[in-house]
Scaffold this motif. Structure first.
Motif, PDB file in Angstrom:
ATOM      1  N   UNK A  58     119.561  84.285  -1.403  1.00  0.00           N
ATOM      2  CA  UNK A  58     119.549  82.902  -1.877  1.00  0.00           C
ATOM      3  C   UNK A  58     119.075  82.877  -3.323  1.00  0.00           C
ATOM      4  N   UNK A  59     119.676  82.036  -4.122  1.00  0.00           N
ATOM      5  CA  UNK A  59     119.292  81.923  -5.520  1.00  0.00           C
ATOM      6  C   UNK A  59     120.126  82.836  -6.393  1.00  0.00           C
ATOM      7  N   UNK A  60     120.003  82.628  -7.697  1.00  0.00           N
ATOM      8  CA  UNK A  60     120.816  83.418  -8.633  1.00  0.00           C
ATOM      9  C   UNK A  60     120.322  84.853  -8.760  1.00  0.00           C
ATOM     10  N   UNK A  61     121.251  85.764  -9.032  1.00  0.00           N
ATOM     11  CA  UNK A  61     120.925  87.169  -9.278  1.00  0.00           C
ATOM     12  C   UNK A  61     120.659  87.305 -10.774  1.00  0.00           C
ATOM     13  N   UNK A  62     119.440  87.663 -11.116  1.00  0.00           N
ATOM     14  CA  UNK A  62     119.064  87.813 -12.515  1.00  0.00           C
ATOM     15  C   UNK A  62     118.635  89.241 -12.784  1.00  0.00           C
ATOM     16  N   UNK A  63     118.603  89.610 -14.068  1.00  0.00           N
ATOM     17  CA  UNK A  63     118.120  90.932 -14.426  1.00  0.00           C
ATOM     18  C   UNK A  63     116.671  91.076 -13.996  1.00  0.00           C
ATOM     19  N   UNK A  68     115.620  91.329  -4.233  1.00  0.00           N
ATOM     20  CA  UNK A  68     115.788  90.576  -2.989  1.00  0.00           C
ATOM     21  C   UNK A  68     114.556  90.873  -2.132  1.00  0.00           C
ATOM     22  N   UNK A  69     113.700  89.879  -1.942  1.00  0.00           N
ATOM     23  CA  UNK A  69     112.465  90.063  -1.187  1.00  0.00           C
ATOM     24  C   UNK A  69     112.640  89.459   0.199  1.00  0.00           C
ATOM     25  N   UNK A  70     112.461  90.285   1.223  1.00  0.00           N
ATOM     26  CA  UNK A  70     112.563  89.814   2.603  1.00  0.00           C
ATOM     27  C   UNK A  70     111.290  89.065   2.955  1.00  0.00           C
ATOM     28  N   UNK A  71     111.440  87.813   3.320  1.00  0.00           N
ATOM     29  CA  UNK A  71     110.303  86.993   3.730  1.00  0.00           C
ATOM     30  C   UNK A  71     110.204  86.916   5.252  1.00  0.00           C
TER      31      UNK A  71
END
Length: 135
Positions: free
Chosen positions: A24-29, A33-36
């Motif tokens: 979820x959310x934009x992919x930025x430099x 991806x953090x699993x919550x």
């Protein structure tokens, strides 16, 4: 985002997912991806003893590795499988002590505060012929 580097580190946020199913959310430099919540593979170390399915998992003193939670503190989640000789290897990091092993197990991420091993469980693990010494 930084690797946890203290056992039971209270400000852990989650586990970096290597193959997330949904981002979820934009992919930025420099983003991760953090699993919550959910199932993720986690690098573990034998620092606090063996890990069995159902054990709570927390950050260890070795950056980027988790361990079996035996004391009260912040936990990352619950082990979904045993950490056995079949999935262990010598630790490739210099922070590990001699004899410690590392590996990867599946963990169900569920950040929470753990109260530690219940006292009645500890008492049941003590053999009746072993003397109990209280300070």
């Amino acid at each position: 985002v930084a690797k946890a580097d203290r056992a039971y580190q209270p400000d852990v946020l989650g586990i970096v997912a290597t193959a997330p199913g949904l981002v979820l959310g934009p992919k930025e430099e420099q983003s991760y991806a953090v699993a919550l919540v959910g199932r993720v593979p986690v690098k573990v170390i034998s620092q606090s003893g063996p890990i069995k399915a159902g054990d709570r998992i927390t950050a260890s003193d070795v950056p980027g590795y988790a361990m079996h939670a035996t004391k009260a503190g912040r936990v990352l989640g619950t082990a979904l499988e045993d950490f056995t000789p079949a999935n262990t290897a010598p630790c490739p990091i210099s922070d590990a002590l001699p004899g410690e092993t590392c590996g990867v197990i599946e963990v169900f991420v569920n950040l929470s505060d753990y109260l530690g091993t219940p006292f009645d469980v500890i008492l049941n693990e003590i053999h009746s012929d072993d003397p109990l010494v209280l300070d």
